[in-house]
Every structure is written in C-alpha cells, then in structure tokens.
Design a protein around this motif. Sequence first.
Motif, PDB file in Angstrom:
ATOM      1  N   LEU A   1     -29.865  27.638  27.902  1.00  0.00           N
ATOM      2  CA  LEU A   1     -28.926  27.090  26.932  1.00  0.00           C
ATOM      3  C   LEU A   1     -28.361  28.196  26.043  1.00  0.00           C
ATOM      4  N   ALA A   2     -27.170  27.997  25.543  1.00  0.00           N
ATOM      5  CA  ALA A   2     -26.587  28.948  24.596  1.00  0.00           C
ATOM      6  C   ALA A   2     -27.434  28.978  23.330  1.00  0.00           C
ATOM      7  N   GLY A   3     -27.552  30.169  22.733  1.00  0.00           N
ATOM      8  CA  GLY A   3     -28.305  30.309  21.491  1.00  0.00           C
ATOM      9  C   GLY A   3     -28.872  31.699  21.310  1.00  0.00           C
ATOM     10  N   ASP A   4     -29.674  31.857  20.263  1.00  0.00           N
ATOM     11  CA  ASP A   4     -30.327  33.134  19.970  1.00  0.00           C
ATOM     12  C   ASP A   4     -31.737  33.117  20.541  1.00  0.00           C
ATOM     13  N   TYR A   5     -32.116  34.217  21.202  1.00  0.00           N
ATOM     14  CA  TYR A   5     -33.408  34.278  21.875  1.00  0.00           C
ATOM     15  C   TYR A   5     -34.154  35.562  21.538  1.00  0.00           C
ATOM     16  N   ARG A   6     -35.470  35.458  21.537  1.00  0.00           N
ATOM     17  CA  ARG A   6     -36.359  36.617  21.523  1.00  0.00           C
ATOM     18  C   ARG A   6     -36.817  36.826  22.965  1.00  0.00           C
TER      19      ARG A   6
ATOM     20  N   GLN B   1     -39.891  36.820  29.438  1.00  0.00           N
ATOM     21  CA  GLN B   1     -40.027  35.578  28.693  1.00  0.00           C
ATOM     22  C   GLN B   1     -38.945  35.474  27.626  1.00  0.00           C
ATOM     23  N   LEU B   2     -38.308  34.304  27.553  1.00  0.00           N
ATOM     24  CA  LEU B   2     -37.284  34.027  26.551  1.00  0.00           C
ATOM     25  C   LEU B   2     -37.790  32.903  25.652  1.00  0.00           C
ATOM     26  N   ALA B   3     -37.645  33.081  24.350  1.00  0.00           N
ATOM     27  CA  ALA B   3     -38.034  32.048  23.392  1.00  0.00           C
ATOM     28  C   ALA B   3     -36.874  31.831  22.428  1.00  0.00           C
TER      29      ALA B   3
END
Length: 269
Positions: A217-222, A195-197
């Motif tokens: 999408l590009a960005g920061d994920y948990r 799971q990506l959040a």
Amino acid sequence: YGHLPHQRANARAGEAGLRVVVRDRLVFRGRVVGPGGAPVPSFSVDGRSFQADDGRFALPLEPREGQIEIRVEAPGMQTRSVQSGSTVSELGDVVLQAAPELRGRVTLGGQPVADAAVSAGADTVRTDGAGAFVLSIREPQAGTSLRVLASKGDLAGSADATLAGPVEIALVGEQGVRIRVLGPSGAPAAGRAVQLAGARSYAWATGADGTASGNALAGDYRISTDAQPGRMWFVRLPGREVVLGPTTGSASLEIDVSSPLEALWIERG
C-alpha cells in the motif's frame, strides 16, 4: 520533572545509605496567543500539553550553553520555536499564526470516499460525506510540495500538492514495489530477508540478483534487511526502485542503530 541531579551518584545493588541531592530547574513562563492577541487555551510546549483559558504556561527547563529553546504547538496554528537566554525566565507572549490549509478530496473510481484518513506529516483529518477534506499544515515548507497520503481499509493513495490549489487523491489497492539490496561491499545481496513496516507489514526475500519484489500500500515505511543488520531505511511508497545500499544517500533517510538501543526519536529536519 522539576529537579535535576546536583551531582552524579554511583551505587551498587545491596548498598544502603545512598544520598541523592537534587537542585531546582529554572522555570520559564509565558503566554500563548493567536494572531489577534487572544489566548490560545489548548497547546503544547516541548510535547507537554497545557489547558489554560488565559494561555499561560510555566515549564521547568535546563538551559544548554546559556540558551533555552522551546517548541510551541496548537491545533490549527503553525508550530513555532522560541529561543531565549537562560537569565530571562519571563518569555512574554508567544504569538502563533494560523496554519495554512490544504483542501481537496479523496476518490475511488471517480466517486467520493467518505471517512478516509488524510495526512501530511504529523497532521491528519478525515474526509466528509462528499469526500472533501481541509487539512491544517502546521509546518509548511516554503517552495516545496507536500506529499499527501490518504487511506481507508485496504485502499490507499498519495499525491504531491501545493497550498495554492485543491488536490485530488485517488485510492487504489496495493501497488508493485521493487527493492534492490546491496551488501556492505556494494555487491548484490542474494537470498536476504527484507522487512517493511508501515501502513502494513511485509516480508520478502531477495533473488539471485539482490532484488525483492512485491505489492504494498502507499505510505511511509521503515525497511530493514539482514544484509545490513542494525541499519534502517525510511522510504515513502509508491516510488521508483528503492535501493538499500551501504552508503548514505541511497534511500530517503538512513539511521545506523548501535546496540543496546535505549530510545530513538525521528523528527523532521
């Protein structure tokens, strides 16, 4: 807020006559000013906001090992940490320096994009009608490049930048991501949920070789996986293959979470 328990008191539900004694915290005072000595009217100290035309603040604090340390932030200024002994309650002037600025523009197919959100760390601005932006970097890291993210609607993009020159960020749609999941033993974890959040939420499953693929999408994920319950990875996309492994160092940042969890803070550094 201004008091601390003098001693711990234990009680059970239904008991009466409980007496709790508190003691005053030490109050530390100071004044926040800019480079020329002019008061900064809007700022925060240790996350508490202040509005004061004269830049003054008074804050109850609990010293640790005879020391206090406060973090002072203000719009357009570099963040500063101030340390002092517990016997010095008057901190005097806390001088903040103007934050360096990163300039650039956001494009889509070579054309400027207005009203796109641009961020680097905790700092965020929006582009003007020409797709341009000026972003104050309150916590510059000497000798390192900045990872700058831009987004608008279903589009996002990222670029590495330095304060020396302008940067252009091209927006694109979701990009391919490959995640390899290893179990506690280090063997590939097949048939596991991933799971990506972050900018969006995604849920994938690993195949027989322990890998999961999709578009994000590009960005920061948990990122979390049931192959290693209670563990979370913090990853910046796009990037090369992401490995969720059993040992420290296989992702950008790992945190083991013990249950029950009351609160968790993530701070740079």
